[in-house]
Design a protein around this motif. Structure first.
Motif, PDB file in Angstrom:
ATOM      1  N   UNK A 102      27.265  40.635  52.500  1.00  0.00           N
ATOM      2  CA  UNK A 102      28.440  40.092  52.685  1.00  0.00           C
ATOM      3  C   UNK A 102      29.246  41.482  51.630  1.00  0.00           C
ATOM      4  N   UNK A 103      28.612  41.891  50.707  1.00  0.00           N
ATOM      5  CA  UNK A 103      29.113  42.854  49.818  1.00  0.00           C
ATOM      6  C   UNK A 103      29.540  44.170  49.857  1.00  0.00           C
TER       7      UNK A 103
ATOM      8  N   UNK B 115      24.118  42.319  40.425  1.00  0.00           N
ATOM      9  CA  UNK B 115      25.049  41.734  39.495  1.00  0.00           C
ATOM     10  C   UNK B 115      25.922  40.917  39.932  1.00  0.00           C
ATOM     11  N   UNK B 116      26.232  40.378  41.241  1.00  0.00           N
ATOM     12  CA  UNK B 116      27.165  39.328  41.526  1.00  0.00           C
ATOM     13  C   UNK B 116      26.773  37.470  40.958  1.00  0.00           C
TER      14      UNK B 116
ATOM     15  N   UNK C 232      38.900  47.920  26.575  1.00  0.00           N
ATOM     16  CA  UNK C 232      38.836  48.062  28.149  1.00  0.00           C
ATOM     17  C   UNK C 232      36.993  47.819  28.385  1.00  0.00           C
ATOM     18  N   UNK C 233      36.781  46.993  29.078  1.00  0.00           N
ATOM     19  CA  UNK C 233      35.857  46.051  29.951  1.00  0.00           C
ATOM     20  C   UNK C 233      35.966  46.372  31.363  1.00  0.00           C
ATOM     21  N   UNK C 234      34.932  47.261  31.552  1.00  0.00           N
ATOM     22  CA  UNK C 234      34.271  46.625  32.699  1.00  0.00           C
ATOM     23  C   UNK C 234      33.804  46.092  33.467  1.00  0.00           C
ATOM     24  N   UNK C 235      34.323  45.749  34.676  1.00  0.00           N
ATOM     25  CA  UNK C 235      33.766  43.692  34.829  1.00  0.00           C
ATOM     26  C   UNK C 235      33.375  43.466  36.237  1.00  0.00           C
ATOM     27  N   UNK C 236      33.738  44.678  36.682  1.00  0.00           N
ATOM     28  CA  UNK C 236      32.921  45.339  38.531  1.00  0.00           C
ATOM     29  C   UNK C 236      32.715  46.508  38.602  1.00  0.00           C
TER      30      UNK C 236
END
Length: 584
Positions: A514-515, A526-527, A33-37
């Motif tokens: 916006x986030x 991070x974005x 598993x990989x945390x992407x966000x």
């Protein structure tokens, strides 16, 4: 991809932190598993919105259609057509990989604030064909994405970015003399930028300006004095703990949402309390007289300025922290007042006096935090003093080590009484229980001062907590945007350097707003890092007739980036058209 929740318990409360996670099968057959966000603590409606997006993504959207070229060894039966080109796939070359995604996002933010239109009218193009507004955008994007010196921007970073492709320019946009000369053209338009941004904040985020936050910070230089008469680089109180360096002061006004309205660069030896009056007059000229609340930390306003704010017509309202000395003077009056529940975990005592309202606020969470910090410091200091008492030291060595211990635990040091022998290296220490008792009574308590007598205490406490927004702005300027080190030597260019950092912060905070509606765990940095993974590359395909086909392409976004694009309501532009060289 799926949503994963991690539950953490702290101080008796349950915190649920959410992440977007992806399953990937590796060579040995395992699934990792990989945390992407990382989304942080999101509410139920935000969680539902993310779940719907991920379900749509997992079901699979229509993939882009791939068009085939004719390889050189498969041309049998092909119709004679000038529009058909044979290519030599065996000689395909990939050249000039460069960052595209983050540069494109910075350009979208720049255009969303309409700064491209603003600056094109004021800077425009020179007689030699230099687009100064585009040079400025290059400087701002560089400050936002990979802050450093102008020389590094000219020497390497611009070539590793896709800014030239996005702006339709080439390397001449980042010539070193243009980067420096652009600084000379900016300061004349500073006030116009403030006026322009006020309108954009209102249109984009429906921002009101009833509550304003004001604070100051400093940034230092490695420059060596002396400087010309009137230069703003001066020695003064350093918030960066560098009293050995000259500095300037930056005074900033922001909204509770962190959106900047105005700033000023002041000499490094300017006292905080002398700066407020000018900003009050400027904001009044810019926005008119209105019922506006100023939030400030202690030490910023003087008694004379507060009296003028109370006497103004209409009165200028304020909420300001007070030093501990005033709490000591009012303690006997506050003891007689009852505690009131402002909100869960926060109690207040109110004391009206001479047209003002004093609010003694006590936060249970803050009490626990400050006591834990004090205990940790005291425990460390006590262990160090016990260690020093067993060491064979000279008197000079003992004094130096005691001084180092004080620097590491200043809060705890005030609670300990230390007596050093007059001639030898002996000392004794003991805990001052009276000081400890007074310190315990004041931990987690704040004395606020306001002329908003009719306001709800809970609202006053919430207002004061908003001061974190201006502290966050300074943190971003010094951290993410790396306002220093400052390599400029001319004072005007130093101020222009701060101005460029201010514009970069405007892009940064626009992305943050916006986030904010999506998830608090999504940070602008991070974005930007996610977008930076999108590269642009030149695909060179030699043709069978001696020409060369050049396809400039940006890479397809990863699934998590596609999800972000959908959430931010951004649509990637079409790929650039192919180019072909002329016949030999």
């Amino acid at each position: 991809m799926f949503l994963r929740c991690k539950v953490r318990r702290k101080d008796g409360k349950q915190h649920r932190h959410w992440s977007v996670v992806e399953n990937t099968r590796v060579a040995d057959g395992r699934v990792v598993q990989r945390q992407v966000l990382y989304l942080g603590e999101i509410n139920d409606s935000q969680e539902l919105a993310w779940r719907r997006s991920i379900e749509v993504l997992e079901e699979g959207a229509a993939r882009p259609r791939t068009l085939s070229l004719f390889p050189e060894d498969r041309v049998e039966g092909r119709l004679a057509d000038a529009s058909i080109v044979g290519v030599k796939l065996s000689e395909l070359r990939l050249r000039r990989p460069r960052q595209w995604g983050a540069c494109w996002l910075a350009l979208m933010l720049w255009r969303e604030l309409q700064l491209d239109q603003f600056w094109s009218k004021r800077l425009g193009m020179s007689r030699k064909g230099t687009h100064w507004d585009q040079v400025l955008f290059v400087l701002v994007a560089y400050r936002l994405l990979a802050p450093g010196s102008e020389w590094r921007l000219h020497r390497e970073w611009f070539q590793r970015s896709a800014l030239a492709d996005l702006l339709g320019q080439d390397a001449k946009l980042a010539e070193i003399h243009k980067l420096y000369r652009c600084h000379n053209r900016l300061l004349a338009h500073k006030q116009a930028v403030f006026d322009h941004l006020v309108g954009r904040w209102r249109d984009l985020f429906n921002i009101s300006y009833d509550v304003l936050l004001y604070d100051l910070t400093s940034t230092y230089f490695e420059s060596d004095p002396p400087f010309p008469e009137g230069d703003k680089r001066r020695f003064g109180y350093s918030r960066d703990h560098r009293p050995d360096c000259v500095q300037i002061i930056i005074a900033l006004v922001v909204t509770p949402e962190g959106l900047p309205l105005a700033y000023e660069v002041l000499p490094g030896n300017t006292a905080d309390k002398t700066t407020l009056q000018g900003f009050l007059e400027r904001i009044e000229r810019q926005y008119g007289k209105a019922r506006r609340v100023w939030l400030m930390d202690r030490g910023v306003p003087t008694e004379e300025v507060l009296a003028e704010m109370r006497a103004a017509d209409p009165p200028v309202h304020y909420l300001v922290g007070t030093p501990k000395g005033r709490l000591t003077r009012l303690e006997k009056h506050l003891i007689a007042q009852p505690w009131q529940q402002a909100r869960p975990g926060v109690q207040v005592k109110l004391l009206a006096q001479e047209g003002e309202l004093y609010v003694l606020a006590q936060s249970h969470d803050r009490v626990a935090k400050e006591r834990a910090m004090r205990r940790r410091q005291l425990k460390r200091l006590w262990a160090r003093l016990n260690q020093l008492s067993t060491m064979a030291l000279s008197r000079e060595e003992l004094l130096m080590k005691l001084g180092a211990a004080r620097d590491q635990s200043r809060t705890a040091w005030r609670l300990v009484t230390i007596e050093i022998a007059a001639e030898d290296a002996a000392f004794s220490y003991r805990l001052d229980r009276n000081k400890l008792r007074r310190t315990r009574l004041r931990e987690g308590r704040y004395l606020l001062r306001t002329n908003l007598i009719e306001e709800d205490p809970a609202k006053l406490w919430s207002h004061y907590l908003l001061l974190m927004a201006v502290e966050e702005a300074f943190k971003n300027l010094k951290g993410d945007l790396a306002i220093r080190p400052v390599f400029h030597q001319l004072e005007a260019r130093i101020e222009a350097h701060v101005f460029i950092a201010f514009l970069a912060y405007c892009l940064h905070v626009t992305l943050a707003r916006r986030l904010h509606a999506l998830a608090p765990g999504l940070t602008p940095r991070s974005v930007l890092e996610k977008f930076a993974a999108m590269q642009m590359i030149d695909v060179h395909l030699p043709t069978t007739d001696g020409r060369e086909l050049v396809l400039t392409r940006y890479t397809e976004p990863e699934p998590e980036l596609s999800l972000l694009l959908k959430k931010l309501k951004l649509e990637l532009p079409a790929q650039p058209p192919p180019k072909i060289t002329t016949a030999p």
